[in-house]
Design a protein around this motif. Structure first.
Motif, PDB file in Angstrom:
ATOM      1  N   SER A   2       0.640  -0.491  -0.268  1.00  0.00           N
ATOM      2  CA  SER A   2       0.030  -0.058   0.027  1.00  0.00           C
ATOM      3  C   SER A   2       0.743   1.511   0.106  1.00  0.00           C
ATOM      4  O   SER A   2       1.870   1.681   0.372  1.00  0.00           O
ATOM      5  N   LEU A   3       0.884   2.305  -0.821  1.00  0.00           N
ATOM      6  CA  LEU A   3       1.484   3.285  -0.864  1.00  0.00           C
ATOM      7  C   LEU A   3       0.757   4.563  -0.515  1.00  0.00           C
ATOM      8  O   LEU A   3      -0.571   4.442   0.160  1.00  0.00           O
ATOM      9  N   ILE A   4       1.325   5.508  -0.042  1.00  0.00           N
ATOM     10  CA  ILE A   4       1.373   6.498   0.942  1.00  0.00           C
ATOM     11  C   ILE A   4       0.298   7.510  -0.020  1.00  0.00           C
ATOM     12  O   ILE A   4      -0.199   7.561  -0.678  1.00  0.00           O
ATOM     13  N   THR A   5      -0.970   7.330   0.797  1.00  0.00           N
ATOM     14  CA  THR A   5      -2.412   8.951   0.192  1.00  0.00           C
ATOM     15  C   THR A   5      -1.884  10.567   1.091  1.00  0.00           C
ATOM     16  O   THR A   5      -2.734  11.193   0.297  1.00  0.00           O
ATOM     17  N   SER A 183      -1.870  14.086 -15.401  1.00  0.00           N
ATOM     18  CA  SER A 183      -2.617  13.421 -16.978  1.00  0.00           C
ATOM     19  C   SER A 183      -1.527  12.776 -17.613  1.00  0.00           C
ATOM     20  O   SER A 183      -1.287  12.170 -18.104  1.00  0.00           O
ATOM     21  N   ILE A 184      -0.754  14.438 -18.381  1.00  0.00           N
ATOM     22  CA  ILE A 184       0.179  14.272 -18.964  1.00  0.00           C
ATOM     23  C   ILE A 184       1.583  13.129 -17.780  1.00  0.00           C
ATOM     24  O   ILE A 184       1.536  12.569 -19.232  1.00  0.00           O
ATOM     25  N   ALA A 185       1.879  13.518 -17.457  1.00  0.00           N
ATOM     26  CA  ALA A 185       2.630  12.267 -16.527  1.00  0.00           C
ATOM     27  C   ALA A 185       2.274  11.576 -17.003  1.00  0.00           C
ATOM     28  O   ALA A 185       2.983  10.514 -16.605  1.00  0.00           O
ATOM     29  N   ARG A 186       1.317  10.749 -15.793  1.00  0.00           N
ATOM     30  CA  ARG A 186       0.276   9.688 -16.057  1.00  0.00           C
ATOM     31  C   ARG A 186       0.677   8.652 -17.074  1.00  0.00           C
ATOM     32  O   ARG A 186       0.879   7.985 -17.003  1.00  0.00           O
ATOM     33  N   ARG A 187      -0.546   9.753 -18.522  1.00  0.00           N
ATOM     34  CA  ARG A 187      -0.193   8.914 -19.738  1.00  0.00           C
ATOM     35  C   ARG A 187       1.543   8.257 -20.406  1.00  0.00           C
ATOM     36  O   ARG A 187       1.452   7.692 -20.932  1.00  0.00           O
ATOM     37  N   ALA A 188       2.231   9.531 -20.214  1.00  0.00           N
ATOM     38  CA  ALA A 188       3.567   8.816 -20.474  1.00  0.00           C
ATOM     39  C   ALA A 188       4.526   8.129 -19.297  1.00  0.00           C
ATOM     40  O   ALA A 188       4.759   7.085 -20.394  1.00  0.00           O
ATOM     41  N   PRO A 208      20.583   8.519 -15.086  1.00  0.00           N
ATOM     42  CA  PRO A 208      19.856   8.016 -14.019  1.00  0.00           C
ATOM     43  C   PRO A 208      19.263   9.362 -14.372  1.00  0.00           C
ATOM     44  O   PRO A 208      19.551  10.502 -14.446  1.00  0.00           O
ATOM     45  N   GLU A 209      17.660   9.032 -14.306  1.00  0.00           N
ATOM     46  CA  GLU A 209      16.477  10.063 -13.344  1.00  0.00           C
ATOM     47  C   GLU A 209      15.023   9.819 -13.331  1.00  0.00           C
ATOM     48  O   GLU A 209      14.082  10.115 -12.442  1.00  0.00           O
ATOM     49  N   VAL A 210      14.526   8.823 -14.612  1.00  0.00           N
ATOM     50  CA  VAL A 210      13.350   8.353 -14.705  1.00  0.00           C
ATOM     51  C   VAL A 210      13.524   8.034 -13.625  1.00  0.00           C
ATOM     52  O   VAL A 210      11.596   7.657 -12.719  1.00  0.00           O
ATOM     53  N   GLU A 211      14.390   6.944 -12.163  1.00  0.00           N
ATOM     54  CA  GLU A 211      14.394   6.680 -11.727  1.00  0.00           C
ATOM     55  C   GLU A 211      13.351   7.069 -10.364  1.00  0.00           C
ATOM     56  O   GLU A 211      12.370   6.298  -9.658  1.00  0.00           O
ATOM     57  N   VAL A 212      13.914   8.484 -10.465  1.00  0.00           N
ATOM     58  CA  VAL A 212      13.706   8.964  -8.829  1.00  0.00           C
ATOM     59  C   VAL A 212      12.265   9.292  -9.529  1.00  0.00           C
ATOM     60  O   VAL A 212      11.526   9.488  -8.394  1.00  0.00           O
ATOM     61  N   GLY A 213      11.773   9.937 -10.752  1.00  0.00           N
ATOM     62  CA  GLY A 213      10.989  10.791 -11.201  1.00  0.00           C
ATOM     63  C   GLY A 213       9.192   9.207 -10.986  1.00  0.00           C
ATOM     64  O   GLY A 213       8.432   9.611 -10.510  1.00  0.00           O
ATOM     65  N   LEU A 214       9.762   8.278 -11.168  1.00  0.00           N
ATOM     66  CA  LEU A 214       8.761   7.172 -11.189  1.00  0.00           C
ATOM     67  C   LEU A 214       8.784   6.426 -10.289  1.00  0.00           C
ATOM     68  O   LEU A 214       7.421   6.775  -9.675  1.00  0.00           O
ATOM     69  N   ALA A 215       9.575   6.991  -9.221  1.00  0.00           N
ATOM     70  CA  ALA A 215       8.829   6.824  -7.782  1.00  0.00           C
ATOM     71  C   ALA A 215       8.380   7.879  -6.742  1.00  0.00           C
ATOM     72  O   ALA A 215       7.309   7.159  -6.050  1.00  0.00           O
ATOM     73  N   GLU A 216       8.611   8.711  -7.336  1.00  0.00           N
ATOM     74  CA  GLU A 216       7.442   9.896  -7.159  1.00  0.00           C
ATOM     75  C   GLU A 216       5.973  10.386  -7.091  1.00  0.00           C
ATOM     76  O   GLU A 216       5.471  10.319  -6.205  1.00  0.00           O
ATOM     77  N   LEU A 217       6.059   9.531  -8.699  1.00  0.00           N
ATOM     78  CA  LEU A 217       4.817   9.484  -8.509  1.00  0.00           C
ATOM     79  C   LEU A 217       3.979   8.474  -9.136  1.00  0.00           C
ATOM     80  O   LEU A 217       2.775   9.050  -8.599  1.00  0.00           O
ATOM     81  N   GLY A 218       4.757   7.506  -8.389  1.00  0.00           N
ATOM     82  CA  GLY A 218       4.201   5.930  -7.756  1.00  0.00           C
ATOM     83  C   GLY A 218       3.811   6.294  -5.988  1.00  0.00           C
ATOM     84  O   GLY A 218       2.193   6.225  -6.202  1.00  0.00           O
ATOM     85  N   VAL A 220       2.882   9.440  -5.078  1.00  0.00           N
ATOM     86  CA  VAL A 220       2.071  10.297  -5.087  1.00  0.00           C
ATOM     87  C   VAL A 220       0.462   9.897  -5.775  1.00  0.00           C
ATOM     88  O   VAL A 220      -0.309  10.616  -5.210  1.00  0.00           O
ATOM     89  N   THR A 221       0.191   8.465  -6.496  1.00  0.00           N
ATOM     90  CA  THR A 221      -0.939   8.403  -7.415  1.00  0.00           C
ATOM     91  C   THR A 221      -1.436   6.949  -7.125  1.00  0.00           C
ATOM     92  O   THR A 221      -2.554   7.030  -6.887  1.00  0.00           O
ATOM     93  N   GLY A 222      -0.249   6.159  -6.261  1.00  0.00           N
ATOM     94  CA  GLY A 222      -0.078   5.289  -5.261  1.00  0.00           C
ATOM     95  C   GLY A 222      -0.433   4.490  -6.502  1.00  0.00           C
ATOM     96  O   GLY A 222      -1.011   2.923  -6.010  1.00  0.00           O
ATOM     97  N   GLU A 223       0.255   4.076  -7.876  1.00  0.00           N
ATOM     98  CA  GLU A 223       0.344   3.531  -8.885  1.00  0.00           C
ATOM     99  C   GLU A 223       1.752   2.835  -8.462  1.00  0.00           C
ATOM    100  O   GLU A 223       2.686   3.157  -9.144  1.00  0.00           O
ATOM    101  N   GLN A 224       1.502   1.209  -8.414  1.00  0.00           N
ATOM    102  CA  GLN A 224       2.488   0.294  -7.789  1.00  0.00           C
ATOM    103  C   GLN A 224       3.602   0.010  -9.418  1.00  0.00           C
ATOM    104  O   GLN A 224       4.030  -0.086  -9.557  1.00  0.00           O
TER     105      GLN A 224
END
Length: 693
Positions: A2-5, A183-188, A208-218, A220-224
């Protein structure tokens, strides 16, 4: 999992760890050194960046894609120029959040203007996104190279990582905003999950950089699936899946798996971004093996591959770490972005472990790398941060782009301009790095005039209730830090203050609004009765039932000190640096009356290290050319060599050769390194040779 909400207006919000970060709505920097930097950043740097993004056509690249003009000539900027727009958007999002934080008083007109600019740029980005979520102005369209065809150098995923961080900043500072960036970020992100997932392209991005971005996007959205993909990218790295290059695969950390590495190596920005992302994933997966490996890599990198300023990277050609002890002052690269990436890595370790070493390095890097990059006006920047400038250089035009990362003078913009928006997003979000909370109370990691107002956890036997404090200080001009309790829970609470590693002899006093001291302090692993007295470097913790009006007063010793290098650092053996508090000081030729500014004269200056540096008058303007406290030291100019051969045997030395001690001594001012170069082109050095004996 479960991710933080819960929304926290901060760049990093792990689901677990020793400490919980506080957001911009909970912490506000209200004055002093960092507040001045934030003001200049918001009022001058952000519009300066947008001006150059427009002037250089990097924003217009999105318009061209939206108009279907990709088959024709006209795209401007390097393959990674999209990322600068995303970093700019992230900086603006944090700045909007800063202006709107509680109790700010704010500037509604400026906030509204920023909001309008933010939405206008987001609309141009949105128009360039493909129907399936792909977003890039350099690849993937008619007349361009195909998607994912240049993973070593194309930076497609790198750019998306910065897009994700911008979207995270927006969602955390304006939850549910209707501008569409999330929404733009989630579609990408959904697209690259499909393209690079377990059964997709078995590769990684060269930067490297997408790793940090994906982790925080996950988070904030709860998307595993976003966290899972970030984990795949981390685990794939180091298995030689990228093409070899002239610098070797260590350049993009594809030589050794992350969990098997012993030290950060290769391109310094990439190494720190990767380590930060790897730690994000390790924390979410409770991967203690990976966490321990990253902690060990951090420690060896600090022990052997980091400059006294906190800067990292000693190679110019590949912007990379050198080998252990390879830290030459005059060839220091110490890229501004590497300093920011180092802070990102250290902050994540601090949240995970609550170890004072990480906060100490963050402070050192903030004052002596990040604060050094921008000019006093916030409209010119150092890309690299040398520790020894041999030639004064020439001042350029404020409208002239710099082709490369010259350190002789600050430049308004660069052909590779990653540093200005990186500095901007760091300053705008800086309040989020000041303090944290845990189950027992509040921890102060960085010092500035600050108001902190937060709700402690409660439940499961933990402390609960509102805790509000005000921090009063003019640090680093003085070492006095006063913490006043405004409101506290009715239960026992712990307040922890960082005593930096250099602060031997610090003292702490605690007093109550209506009673004298009570409770206990804990420092260096021991517990002692609270009373005015010495406290050791580390975190000093006061635990008691606090009441409004209670005061903690920490006094850090600010006596200037000489610092000597490890003898294994060949390039600076026999030299000393001068430090005061968290600031490293520099000797700048622009402030040497009667001594030549050229390297011929400047290189012969030696310091009398038998005389302690002493305080001089403070500058009235903390952002001016002589920012902060100035110091005086005793110097001499060594005799000029008369031999045609620059080496001499002691056996053949002339008996009448003049010695340095025969030269007339003079006093000179040192100024904080972060202020150098504000008086125009100059030579400069941090490490000053000691007298020959």
């Amino acid at each position: 999992m479960s991710l933080i909400t819960r929304t926290v207006a901060a760049p990093v919000v792990p689901t677990s760890g020793a400490l919980r970060p506080l957001g911009l709505d909970e912490v506000r920097i209200t004055g002093g050194f960092w507040h001045d930097r934030q003001q200049v950043n918001g009022e001058a740097t952000l519009p300066h960046i947008e001006h150059w993004l427009e002037k250089e056509g990097w924003l217009a690249n999105f318009d061209r894609v939206a108009a279907g003009l990709t088959a024709s000539e006209g795209r401007r900027g390097r393959e990674f120029s999209d990322s600068e727009i995303y970093k700019y958007l992230e900086a603006v999002a944090w700045e909007i959040g800063r202006l709107g934080s509680s109790g700010s008083g704010g500037d509604p007109a400026r906030r509204d203007a920023l909001e309008a600019r933010f939405r206008a740029v987001v609309a141009r980005v949105a128009a360039a996104q493909d129907a399936d979520g792909y977003l890039n102005t350099r690849f993937g369209h008619p007349g361009q190279e195909s998607r994912w065809s240049q993973l070593e150098w194309g930076h497609e995923l790198y750019c998306l990582g910065h897009l994700f961080q911008a979207a995270v900043a927006r969602e955390r500072t304006a939850p549910g905003a209707d501008d569409g960036l999330l929404s733009i970020a989630r579609r990408a992100a959904d697209l690259i999950v499909e393209a690079f997932g377990e059964h997709g392209i078995q590769s990684v991005c060269g930067h490297p950089e997408v790793e940090v971005g994906l982790a925080e996007l996950g988070r904030v959205t709860g998307e595993q699936s976003y966290l899972d993909l970030a984990g795949l990218f981390v685990e794939r790295r180091g298995h030689q899946i990228l093409k070899d290059i002239e610098y070797g695969r260590a350049y993009f950390q594809d030589d050794v798996p992350v969990r098997d590495a012993t030290v950060l190596r290769g391109h310094a920005v990439r190494a720190n971004y990767l380590a930060a992302g790897a730690l994000d994933i390790a924390v979410e997966k409770s991967d203690s093996g990976m966490i321990d490996a990253l902690k060990a890599q951090w420690q060896r990198t600090i022990d052997r591959r980091t400059y006294v300023t906190g800067g990292q990277g000693s190679h110019h050609q590949d912007e990379a770490f050198g080998e252990d002890w390879e830290l030459p002052s005059d060839r220091a690269y110490s890229e501004t972005c590497a300093g920011i990436a180092s802070i990102m890595f250290s902050w994540r370790l601090l949240l995970e472990e609550n170890d004072v070493r990480y906060a100490d390095l963050i402070e050192r890097t903030l004052f002596n790398v990040v604060a050094t990059s921008p000019s006093a006006e916030g409209t010119a920047f150092f890309y690299a941060n040398t520790l020894h400038q041999r030639t004064p250089g020439e001042a350029g035009s404020p409208d002239e782009i710099s082709p490369r990362a010259s350190s002789s003078v600050r430049a308004p913009w660069f052909e590779v301009s990653c540093c200005p928006p990186n500095v901007a997003r760091t300053f705008a979000s800086l309040a989020a790095y000041v303090a944290t909370v845990d189950d027992t109370g509040l921890q102060l990691h960085q010092y500035a005039p600050t108001t902190i107002d937060t709700q402690l956890g409660g439940g499961d036997g933990r402390v609960g209730g509102r805790l509000a404090v005000r921090v009063e200080t003019d640090y680093p001009r003085s070492g006095r830090i006063v913490v006043r309790v405004i409101e506290a829970p009715s239960d026992e609470v712990s307040l922890s203050l960082r005593v930096p590693s250099w602060a031997t002899g610090a003292t702490l006093a605690v007093s109550g609004g209506s009673t004298e001291t009570g409770g206990s302090t804990e420092t260096g692993g021991s517990t002692e009765t609270v009373s005015p007295g010495a406290v050791s470097p580390g975190y000093v913790t006061v635990t008691r039932v606090f009441s409004a009006g209670d005061v903690l007063e920490l006094e850090l010793p600010m006596r200037p000190r000489f610092t000597r290098p490890d003898s294994r650092i060949d390039a600076i053996r026999g030299s000393v640096a001068v430090e005061r508090g968290p600031e490293v000081f520099s000797l700048e030729s622009a402030g040497l009356a009667g001594v030549g500014s050229g390297e011929e004269e400047f290189s012969r200056i030696e310091i009398d290290d038998t005389v302690d540096p002493v305080d001089a008058a403070d500058s009235a303007d903390p952002m001016g050319p002589d920012a902060g406290a100035r110091l005086t030291v005793t110097l001499r100019v060594a005799p000029e060599a008369t031999s045609e051969w620059p080496y001499e045997s002691e056996l053949n030395a002339a008996s009448d050769t003049a010695s340095a001690s025969d030269a007339e001594a003079f006093t000179a001012e040192l100024l904080p390194y972060h202020a150098w170069g504000n008086r125009g082109p100059s030579t400069m050095r941090i490490w000053i040779p000691t007298q020959r004996r």
